[in-house]
Design an enzyme around this catalytic site. Structure first.
Site, short mmCIF file in Angstrom:
data_model
loop_
_atom_site.label_atom_id
_atom_site.label_comp_id
_atom_site.label_asym_id
_atom_site.label_seq_id
_atom_site.Cartn_x
_atom_site.Cartn_y
_atom_site.Cartn_z
N ALA A 67 0.86 -1.18 0.00
CA ALA A 67 0.00 0.00 0.00
C ALA A 67 0.90 1.24 0.00
O ALA A 67 2.05 1.19 0.47
CB ALA A 67 -0.89 -0.01 1.23
N GLY A 110 0.67 -4.90 1.10
CA GLY A 110 -0.60 -4.94 0.38
C GLY A 110 -0.47 -5.55 -1.00
O GLY A 110 -1.46 -6.04 -1.56
N GLU A 113 -0.74 -9.15 -0.35
CA GLU A 113 -2.15 -9.41 0.00
C GLU A 113 -3.04 -9.38 -1.25
O GLU A 113 -4.02 -10.13 -1.34
CB GLU A 113 -2.62 -8.38 1.03
CG GLU A 113 -1.94 -8.59 2.38
CD GLU A 113 -2.14 -7.43 3.34
OE1 GLU A 113 -1.82 -6.29 2.96
OE2 GLU A 113 -2.62 -7.66 4.46
N GLU A 133 5.10 -5.02 7.10
CA GLU A 133 4.40 -3.97 7.84
C GLU A 133 4.94 -3.77 9.25
O GLU A 133 4.90 -2.66 9.79
CB GLU A 133 2.89 -4.28 7.91
CG GLU A 133 2.15 -4.12 6.59
CD GLU A 133 2.13 -5.38 5.74
OE1 GLU A 133 2.94 -6.30 5.99
OE2 GLU A 133 1.30 -5.44 4.81
N1 CAA Z 1 4.56 3.24 -0.73
C1 CAA Z 1 4.94 4.40 -1.29
N2 CAA Z 1 6.06 4.53 -2.03
C2 CAA Z 1 6.85 3.45 -2.19
C3 CAA Z 1 6.52 2.20 -1.62
C4 CAA Z 1 5.31 2.11 -0.86
N3 CAA Z 1 4.87 0.96 -0.32
N4 CAA Z 1 7.49 1.32 -1.93
C5 CAA Z 1 8.38 1.98 -2.70
N5 CAA Z 1 8.01 3.26 -2.85
C6 CAA Z 1 8.68 4.34 -3.60
C7 CAA Z 1 9.87 4.86 -2.83
O1 CAA Z 1 9.47 5.81 -1.86
C8 CAA Z 1 10.70 5.44 -3.95
O2 CAA Z 1 10.16 6.71 -4.31
P1 CAA Z 1 11.11 8.01 -4.45
O3 CAA Z 1 11.97 7.68 -5.64
O4 CAA Z 1 10.14 9.11 -4.70
O5 CAA Z 1 11.90 8.10 -3.18
C9 CAA Z 1 10.45 4.49 -5.11
O6 CAA Z 1 9.25 3.80 -4.80
C10 CAA Z 1 11.55 3.46 -5.26
O7 CAA Z 1 11.72 2.82 -4.02
P2 CAA Z 1 13.15 2.65 -3.29
O8 CAA Z 1 14.06 3.76 -3.66
O9 CAA Z 1 12.89 2.40 -1.85
O10 CAA Z 1 13.65 1.31 -4.05
P3 CAA Z 1 14.68 0.21 -3.49
O11 CAA Z 1 14.95 -0.67 -4.65
O12 CAA Z 1 15.83 0.85 -2.77
O13 CAA Z 1 13.86 -0.59 -2.37
C11 CAA Z 1 11.93 -1.76 -1.48
C12 CAA Z 1 12.76 -1.39 -2.73
C13 CAA Z 1 12.74 -2.70 -0.60
C14 CAA Z 1 10.69 -2.49 -2.00
C15 CAA Z 1 11.55 -0.50 -0.69
O14 CAA Z 1 11.02 0.46 -1.58
C16 CAA Z 1 10.54 -0.73 0.41
O15 CAA Z 1 10.89 -1.25 1.45
N6 CAA Z 1 9.28 -0.35 0.15
C17 CAA Z 1 8.21 -0.41 1.17
C18 CAA Z 1 7.73 -1.85 1.38
C19 CAA Z 1 6.68 -1.87 2.46
O16 CAA Z 1 6.92 -1.56 3.60
N7 CAA Z 1 5.44 -2.28 2.08
C20 CAA Z 1 4.33 -2.35 3.01
C21 CAA Z 1 3.50 -1.09 2.91
S1 CAA Z 1 2.24 -0.96 4.15
C22 CAA Z 1 0.98 -1.99 3.61
O17 CAA Z 1 1.04 -2.55 2.54
C23 CAA Z 1 -0.21 -2.11 4.53
C24 CAA Z 1 -1.21 -3.13 4.15
O18 CAA Z 1 -1.19 -4.25 4.63
C25 CAA Z 1 -2.30 -2.81 3.24
#
Ligand code: CAA
Length: 259
Positions: A67, A110, A113, A133
């Protein structure tokens, strides 16, 4: 398909509807606009008699990294409770046609999911599945604690959700989260071929099979078997059952009518 989408690429190949999540700059993070469009695209394919099976996919780097954290970061409990956003994952349950999640790259939070709310997950060799998460101070909120536990069992689900550990495609295959693993270079073609194979089966039998399998998660064994028996018997009222059995006896290919 005439509908325009901002966050999706929607197309079809013969009887396979293809929905590609398309926010590559955010690793396909799932925001409310994308989820609104996704539900619409799924409902459109579900209502289209020319479509037999749907493929949901992302790009090679990400199916979806979860998400959209930026959209959720400042939300309060009342906003989260009154928003339809998380409920969109549940609407997948109302789609009657089979949905194949073709996963490459990150499939997190998400995103994982969403894949689990589809009917079959197939993975490219580079896929990574996780529920990270816990690292954000929250828990999976779109079915992850329930669907992951049913898919891989309690111990692996606890491990993934409490630590944020990611599974490789091979691990996901081993644990039963995914059905098949394809080479990364050809995963989408292979996934579409799988969906085409399904799409060319008898439509009403597909629908009954999907409903019956999903019932296994919602009922006791006895109730599930009763549901299956009713669905099985009902199919003997269809032209496709007569055609399928006649074609077998006459040693020819069946021609399905969806009636
Ligand atoms: N939401 C918003 N933006 C996201 C995102 C997310 N879940 N995942 C990645 N992005 C964005 C980053 O912010 C980044 O944007 P900017 O260039 O503007 O900074 C862009 O995508 C590229 O991401 P990274 O630079 O972080 O890429 P990376 O290759 O270094 O890392 C990654 C990849 C390990 C997937 C890392 O992006 C990450 O950890 N993302 C978040 C994963 C996460 O925590 N997901 C769970 C979300 S909460 C949820 O889903 C709740 C639910 O149950 C419904």
């Amino acid at each position: 398909m005439t509908e325009q989408y901002v966050n999706l690429l929607v197309s079809h190949r013969e009887r396979v509807g293809i929905i590609q999540l398309n926010r590559p700059e955010a690793l396909n993070a799932l925001n409310s606009e994308l989820m609104d469009e996704l539900v619409r695209a799924l409902q459109d394919f579900d209502a289209d008699a020319h479509i037999g099976c749907i493929v949901m996919t992302g790009n090679e780097k990400a199916f979806a990294a979860g998400a959209d954290i930026k959209q959720m970061a400042n939300a309060g409990v009342v906003e989260m409770m009154s928003s339809p956003f998380i409920g969109h994952w549940d609407t997948l349950q109302n789609i009657s046609k089979p949905i194949v999640a073709a996963v490459s790259g990150y499939c997190l939070g998400g995103g994982c999911e969403l894949a689990m709310a589809c009917d079959i997950i197939v993975a490219a060799e580079n896929a990574q599945f996780g529920q990270p998460e816990i690292n954000l101070g929250i828990i999976p909120g779109a079915g992850g604690t329930q669907r992951l536990t049913r898919a891989v069992g309690k111990s692996v689900a606890m491990d993934m959700i409490l630590t944020g550990r990611r599974l490789s495609a091979q691990e996901a295959l081993q644990f039963g989260l995914v059905a098949r693993v394809f080479p990364t270079a050809s995963y989408l073609e292979e996934s579409i071929a799988l969906a085409a194979e399904i799409a060319n089966k008898a439509p009403l039998a597909l629908r009954m099979a999907k409903e019956s399998i999903n019932r296994a998660f919602e009922s006791s064994l006895a109730e599930g078997i009763l549901f299956e028996r009713r669905a099985f018997n009902l199919l003997f009222a269809t032209e496709d059952q007569k055609e399928g059995m006649a074609a077998f006896i006459q040693k020819r290919k069946p021609s399905w009518k969806g009636r």
